[in-house]
Design an enzyme around this catalytic site. Structure first.
Site, PDB file in Angstrom:
ATOM      1  N   SER B  52       9.863  23.767   8.648  1.00 50.34           N
ATOM      2  CA  SER B  52       8.628  25.265   8.224  1.00 50.34           C
ATOM      3  C   SER B  52       8.979  26.426   9.452  1.00 50.34           C
ATOM      4  O   SER B  52       8.225  26.716  10.020  1.00 50.34           O
ATOM      5  CB  SER B  52       7.590  24.242   7.964  1.00 50.34           C
ATOM      6  N   HIS B  53       9.832  25.389  10.644  1.00 52.67           N
ATOM      7  CA  HIS B  53       9.686  25.562  12.158  1.00 52.67           C
ATOM      8  C   HIS B  53      11.802  26.820  11.686  1.00 52.67           C
ATOM      9  O   HIS B  53      11.927  27.026  13.199  1.00 52.67           O
ATOM     10  CB  HIS B  53       9.829  24.908  13.395  1.00 52.67           C
ATOM     11  N   GLU B 193       1.374  24.102   5.816  1.00 49.64           N
ATOM     12  CA  GLU B 193       1.547  22.822   4.451  1.00 49.64           C
ATOM     13  C   GLU B 193       0.099  22.912   3.145  1.00 49.64           C
ATOM     14  O   GLU B 193       0.360  23.219   2.342  1.00 49.64           O
ATOM     15  CB  GLU B 193       1.161  21.576   5.531  1.00 49.64           C
TER      16      GLU B 193
END
Lengths: 343, 343
Positions: B52-53, B193
């Protein structure tokens, strides 16, 4: 003796509660220097309706003073570690005298440099952290304070106690309001709270702890001989571990496991280190102090304005009431305490 | 192009991922100085399997660079506030270049004085905090880092969003091991999320958020237009408030509410301040560094030895794997990114 009709309680001024605690502590051999800030903290806890840190702590204090390593005449003196850091060795007395003697250097260095730390070593700890946080905010500084305790708490994903109840306290100074202050254990509940449930034959909520096989339980005795749990799952567990490190090995002091070994079954208050950090908004705030204060107040307003409670509101309300009306103390507790003071 | 039979993915070395990100960022107008640390952080996230990063952030980065206040050529320079405090104005560029340029002074002051702070102002923030924490621990220092974000999160007991997702990250240096590091949002879940659940038409767990009437809900869209919740109830809410104050008004920067106003609907990464604190165990550790390290290692051993996971273990395992075998990137994502880089 009761000032209240039909109630089994007496009403005392804050100073009278402090004097009563002082008498018990000194009659039992604690030096006046050690006893004085401790008695004041207990009176402040009674005043703020934090009864678990009030007069009833006196019984535990006498147990702590019976620990073979406890020093009733500890006379701590601050040492300058650097322009930003101060250390004070509590010399196995209570934490509060060390804190109060270290405070002027902590404040002075934070005022000069924007940030400063005070490392307290070898202190027995039986008080809440909010009185210390409030003492720092009174100088216009923000404060972050933490300490380990005894290894009663299992890490997230584990079942064996390793971590302490490891409180974290924070304070932010406010103009014309008492400071924004929180002070909480990183365990899901206080150990004393679980012990109270055991005494009263009550079950505890799921999530407070596990039995010695690692299973969830609502039986307080099973948790006391098993393991407590942290608040907030793996995040709370990580924070509790941070407290172990910053208020332990960072400052050359014990983790909660080491403190438990040091106690050696004496059931004294935990002996350990404490890390106190002070921040100076006036120096770090980019020459916009008024605007910064307004931003902080807008935040508090947005929280309180929707009916959510700021952390210390209940304490501050109790404080106003106690200052106006005195503190109600149960006669049974008062009688027990008078007996400790030799009548 | 795929190096894996039967899989729709390609395998890239860490440096190749970094170069790819660098190409996208610079071709879209970001200065090389700004792009370089950001591309490295994205490659590090891919390497550590924090997808996600990783590269998927590039799309959001282009949105952020489109914010009217974003400065593609920001050239931040540190200022000395005091012997213990450094400030760096990111000048409305990304946080990471400011962090990297402030790091040497942060480290030097913490080494000299035991504690030091770095205040980063006016930075757009789209990276995790663990790369910064790791960079500080590499100097033998402990680190505590935090920042606000946008007001998406309701305080405990409330129903209106006021707080940010407000991450807290901490690191402790270890001899012969990667550092102990945690980095978590004080919200119950990451906003990304929740957005992923919406995209995939999935419900979210109770406790992640509430709808705009303040009722618990498992509908991700209702939470995104209502309010997220903090982890750990009133304790998590108090910590999130502390982050607002320490990385906001303390250092003369915005709260999450102010940052949301500043965004003005652009949906850029949050722009705000960041507080970085470094502690020097060698100076604060009472001349017993080896014993202190042993105490910390005994703590980690007691946690990991009972099968509980240390916070960054999964990342470090992924890192070893990536360093040995390269990073697997989905071909679909890779193609999308190549298009962003102009093919």
């Amino acid at each position: 003796m009761s000032l209240q009709d039909g109630h089994d309680e007496i009403v005392l001024a804050v100073e009278a509660v402090s004097e009563l605690a002082m008498r018990v502590l000194t009659r039992n051999g604690l030096s006046s220097a050690q006893a004085e800030p401790l008695a004041r903290a207990m009176a402040a806890a009674e005043r703020d309706d934090c009864r678990s840190h009030g007069l009833q702590r006196l019984l535990g204090c006498l147990d702590t003073m019976a620990h073979p390593r406890f020093n009733r005449n500890a006379d701590p003196r601050p040492q300058e570690v650097s322009a930003a850091a101060t250390r004070i060795d509590a010399d196995f007395g209570y934490s509060l005298l060390a804190f109060e003697r270290g405070l002027p250097l902590l404040v002075q260095k934070a005022q000069a440099l924007g940030v400063s730390v005070l490392a307290i070593n070898n202190c027995f700890h039986s008080t809440a952290l909010w009185p210390e946080v409030e003492a720092i905010t009174a100088h216009g500084l923000a404060a972050l304070v933490m300490n380990p305790s005894h290894s009663w708490v299992a890490p997230a994903g584990g079942s064996k106690p390793v971590l302490g109840t490891n409180p974290i306290a924070f304070g932010w100074p406010r103009q014309g309001h008492p400071p924004y202050v929180f002070d909480f254990a990183t365990s899901a509940a206080a150990r004393a709270e679980i012990a109270l449930h055991r005494r009263d034959n009550k079950t505890i909520p799921v999530g407070w702890g596990i039995d010695s096989d690692g299973n969830p339980t609502t039986d307080p005795q099973a948790v006391l001989s098993g393991a407590m749990l942290t608040f907030g799952g793996h995040k709370g567990s990580a924070l509790a571990t941070m407290v172990e490190l910053l208020a332990g090995p960072l400052i050359g002091d014990m983790t909660s496991m080491q403190s438990m070994d040091f106690d050696a079954g004496a059931k004294a208050a935990p002996c350990h280190g404490e890390l106190v950090i002070a921040f100076n908004p006036a120096l770090l705030g980019r020459d916009s102090i008024e605007r910064n204060d307004q931003a902080a107040e807008a935040l508090f307003g947005a929280i309180a304005g929707q009916g959510a409670r700021l952390p210390s509101e209940r304490r501050y309300r109790a404080r106003l009431r106690s200052d106006a009306e005195g503190i109600r103390v149960s006669r049974a507790l008062h009688d027990r305490i008078l007996a400790l003071a030799g009548g």
